[in-house]
Design a protein around this motif. Structure first.
Motif, PDB file in Angstrom:
ATOM      1  N   VAL A  78       1.024  -2.280 -15.578  1.00 54.29           N
ATOM      2  CA  VAL A  78       0.416  -2.198 -14.248  1.00 54.29           C
ATOM      3  C   VAL A  78       1.444  -1.842 -13.170  1.00 54.29           C
ATOM      4  O   VAL A  78       1.084  -1.311 -12.122  1.00 54.29           O
ATOM      5  N   THR A  79       2.719  -2.100 -13.421  1.00 54.45           N
ATOM      6  CA  THR A  79       3.747  -1.775 -12.426  1.00 54.45           C
ATOM      7  C   THR A  79       4.500  -0.499 -12.787  1.00 54.45           C
ATOM      8  O   THR A  79       4.448   0.483 -12.052  1.00 54.45           O
ATOM      9  N   GLY A  80       5.161  -0.499 -13.941  1.00 60.28           N
ATOM     10  CA  GLY A  80       5.985   0.651 -14.319  1.00 60.28           C
ATOM     11  C   GLY A  80       5.191   1.887 -14.665  1.00 60.28           C
ATOM     12  O   GLY A  80       5.333   2.945 -14.026  1.00 60.28           O
ATOM     13  N   GLU A  81       4.323   1.778 -15.679  1.00 58.69           N
ATOM     14  CA  GLU A  81       3.628   2.975 -16.156  1.00 58.69           C
ATOM     15  C   GLU A  81       2.635   3.505 -15.139  1.00 58.69           C
ATOM     16  O   GLU A  81       2.512   4.707 -14.939  1.00 58.69           O
ATOM     17  N   MET A  82       1.916   2.607 -14.465  1.00 59.08           N
ATOM     18  CA  MET A  82       0.957   3.078 -13.476  1.00 59.08           C
ATOM     19  C   MET A  82       1.648   3.640 -12.241  1.00 59.08           C
ATOM     20  O   MET A  82       1.148   4.586 -11.619  1.00 59.08           O
ATOM     21  N   ALA A  83       2.805   3.103 -11.899  1.00 58.51           N
ATOM     22  CA  ALA A  83       3.578   3.673 -10.789  1.00 58.51           C
ATOM     23  C   ALA A  83       4.043   5.080 -11.149  1.00 58.51           C
ATOM     24  O   ALA A  83       4.017   5.994 -10.306  1.00 58.51           O
ATOM     25  N   ASN A  84       4.458   5.258 -12.401  1.00 56.48           N
ATOM     26  CA  ASN A  84       4.838   6.581 -12.867  1.00 56.48           C
ATOM     27  C   ASN A  84       3.654   7.538 -12.794  1.00 56.48           C
ATOM     28  O   ASN A  84       3.793   8.711 -12.426  1.00 56.48           O
ATOM     29  N   TYR A  85       2.464   7.032 -13.136  1.00 55.23           N
ATOM     30  CA  TYR A  85       1.279   7.869 -13.084  1.00 55.23           C
ATOM     31  C   TYR A  85       0.927   8.268 -11.659  1.00 55.23           C
ATOM     32  O   TYR A  85       0.445   9.374 -11.413  1.00 55.23           O
ATOM     33  N   GLU A  86       1.164   7.379 -10.720  1.00 55.75           N
ATOM     34  CA  GLU A  86       0.899   7.734  -9.327  1.00 55.75           C
ATOM     35  C   GLU A  86       1.771   8.909  -8.895  1.00 55.75           C
ATOM     36  O   GLU A  86       1.321   9.807  -8.175  1.00 55.75           O
ATOM     37  N   ALA A  87       3.012   8.932  -9.356  1.00 56.80           N
ATOM     38  CA  ALA A  87       3.905  10.054  -9.053  1.00 56.80           C
ATOM     39  C   ALA A  87       3.419  11.329  -9.746  1.00 56.80           C
ATOM     40  O   ALA A  87       3.440  12.417  -9.153  1.00 56.80           O
ATOM     41  N   LEU A  88       2.977  11.202 -10.997  1.00 55.00           N
ATOM     42  CA  LEU A  88       2.454  12.360 -11.711  1.00 55.00           C
ATOM     43  C   LEU A  88       1.204  12.911 -11.037  1.00 55.00           C
ATOM     44  O   LEU A  88       1.024  14.136 -10.937  1.00 55.00           O
ATOM     45  N   LEU A  89       0.341  12.023 -10.584  1.00 55.48           N
ATOM     46  CA  LEU A  89      -0.874  12.458  -9.876  1.00 55.48           C
ATOM     47  C   LEU A  89      -0.506  13.271  -8.648  1.00 55.48           C
ATOM     48  O   LEU A  89      -1.084  14.344  -8.409  1.00 55.48           O
ATOM     49  N   ARG A  90       0.444  12.787  -7.867  1.00 52.01           N
ATOM     50  CA  ARG A  90       0.860  13.511  -6.662  1.00 52.01           C
ATOM     51  C   ARG A  90       1.399  14.887  -7.016  1.00 52.01           C
ATOM     52  O   ARG A  90       1.076  15.883  -6.357  1.00 52.01           O
ATOM     53  N   GLU A  91       2.201  14.949  -8.069  1.00 51.73           N
ATOM     54  CA  GLU A  91       2.787  16.229  -8.467  1.00 51.73           C
ATOM     55  C   GLU A  91       1.726  17.200  -8.961  1.00 51.73           C
ATOM     56  O   GLU A  91       1.866  18.420  -8.823  1.00 51.73           O
ATOM     57  N   ALA A  92       0.648  16.650  -9.516  1.00 49.01           N
ATOM     58  CA  ALA A  92      -0.447  17.495 -10.012  1.00 49.01           C
ATOM     59  C   ALA A  92      -1.440  17.851  -8.910  1.00 49.01           C
ATOM     60  O   ALA A  92      -2.456  18.509  -9.180  1.00 49.01           O
ATOM     61  N   GLY A  93      -1.176  17.408  -7.678  1.00 48.16           N
ATOM     62  CA  GLY A  93      -2.065  17.717  -6.574  1.00 48.16           C
ATOM     63  C   GLY A  93      -3.256  16.785  -6.472  1.00 48.16           C
ATOM     64  O   GLY A  93      -4.275  17.131  -5.863  1.00 48.16           O
ATOM     65  N   LEU A  94      -3.118  15.597  -7.056  1.00 52.92           N
ATOM     66  CA  LEU A  94      -4.186  14.603  -7.034  1.00 52.92           C
ATOM     67  C   LEU A  94      -3.737  13.369  -6.261  1.00 52.92           C
ATOM     68  O   LEU A  94      -2.538  13.179  -6.025  1.00 52.92           O
ATOM     69  N   THR A  95      -4.691  12.546  -5.890  1.00 47.03           N
ATOM     70  CA  THR A  95      -4.376  11.313  -5.171  1.00 47.03           C
ATOM     71  C   THR A  95      -4.813  10.106  -5.986  1.00 47.03           C
ATOM     72  O   THR A  95      -5.603  10.222  -6.927  1.00 47.03           O
ATOM     73  N   LEU A  96      -4.316   8.946  -5.580  1.00 50.54           N
ATOM     74  CA  LEU A  96      -4.743   7.711  -6.218  1.00 50.54           C
ATOM     75  C   LEU A  96      -6.244   7.501  -6.014  1.00 50.54           C
ATOM     76  O   LEU A  96      -6.942   6.999  -6.904  1.00 50.54           O
ATOM     77  N   LYS A  97      -6.744   7.933  -4.882  1.00 49.88           N
ATOM     78  CA  LYS A  97      -8.185   7.836  -4.618  1.00 49.88           C
ATOM     79  C   LYS A  97      -8.970   8.692  -5.603  1.00 49.88           C
ATOM     80  O   LYS A  97     -10.045   8.298  -6.066  1.00 49.88           O
ATOM     81  N   ASP A  98      -8.432   9.864  -5.933  1.00 48.52           N
ATOM     82  CA  ASP A  98      -9.076  10.718  -6.950  1.00 48.52           C
ATOM     83  C   ASP A  98      -9.177   9.974  -8.277  1.00 48.52           C
ATOM     84  O   ASP A  98     -10.207  10.016  -8.954  1.00 48.52           O
TER      85      ASP A  98
END
Length: 212
Positions: A78-98
């Motif tokens: 919930v902290t490490g891997e999901m935080a990494n995913y939030e960065a990946l989402l941003r790089e892919a042009g997506l948001t956490l809301k998406d």
């Protein structure tokens, strides 16, 4: 060792995973970005529920030490891997809301329902056997396609996949394997859970590739 037997028995399923078009193309860098975006949204949802499954497993642990292990895994996810995913989402042009608003597909719902059910109703080691294929198969995928990844022209794909080659990630896989191997549970008792989760891993890749 129990996990060696489980892995050997599941090899036909895992070989299909290794050669699945999504896996091959993302490691080569030829996967269309829209397919990867869809995967990221689905996998973020998966991770949320995976964390819940780990928390349920902690409640069923037969010792305080094993409870701590499950809770540490849940916290790390919930902290490490999901935080990494939030960065990946941003790089892919997506948001956490998406990601939070994305509707999980049928395979995602089925897989998560299965894990949550096992971790609610079955024993601790059965739960861990069902959770292990996710961790372990990603590590083996990365090893199998390491050479392709080195030539991958897409920075986002390289960054995503490189996590599964790190010593930290592989140490986590070995820790989970050791946990199951030291349980004394016969592999035959763990096999139905390991097998079903392996099948769901394969189906998850297929659903991501098809986009539904």
């Amino acid at each position: 060792m129990a996990t060696e037997k489980l892995r050997a028995w599941a090899d036909p399923i895992w070989q299909e995973i290794f050669r699945h078009p999504f896996v091959v193309e993302v490691y080569r860098g030829s996967l269309p970005m829209d397919k990867f975006r869809y995967y990221l949204l689905q996998d973020y949802n998966y991770l949320v529920n995976f964390t819940k499954a780990l928390s349920l497993a902690a409640a069923r642990a037969p010792s305080v030490e094993l409870m701590k292990t499950a809770l540490e895994l849940a916290y790390g996810t919930v902290t490490g891997e999901m935080a990494n995913y939030e960065a990946l989402l941003r790089e892919a042009g997506l948001t956490l809301k998406d990601a939070e608003g994305a509707e999980p597909n049928f395979v995602n719902v089925s897989y998560m329902s299965y894990l949550l059910s096992v971790c609610s109703l079955e024993g601790f080691y059965q739960c861990m056997a069902a959770l292990l294929p996710c961790f372990w198969s990603y590590a083996e995928i990365a090893q199998r396609h390491r050479d392709a990844l080195e030539r991958n022209p897409v920075p986002l794909y390289r960054r995503w996949a490189s996590v599964y080659l790190t010593p930290e990630y592989n140490a986590l896989v070995e820790k989970l394997r050791a946990l199951l191997d030291s349980s004394g549970a016969p592999p035959e008792a763990l096999w139905p859970y390991f097998r079903q989760a392996s099948i769901y891993e394969l189906k998850f890749w297929q659903a991501a590739y098809e986009g539904h």
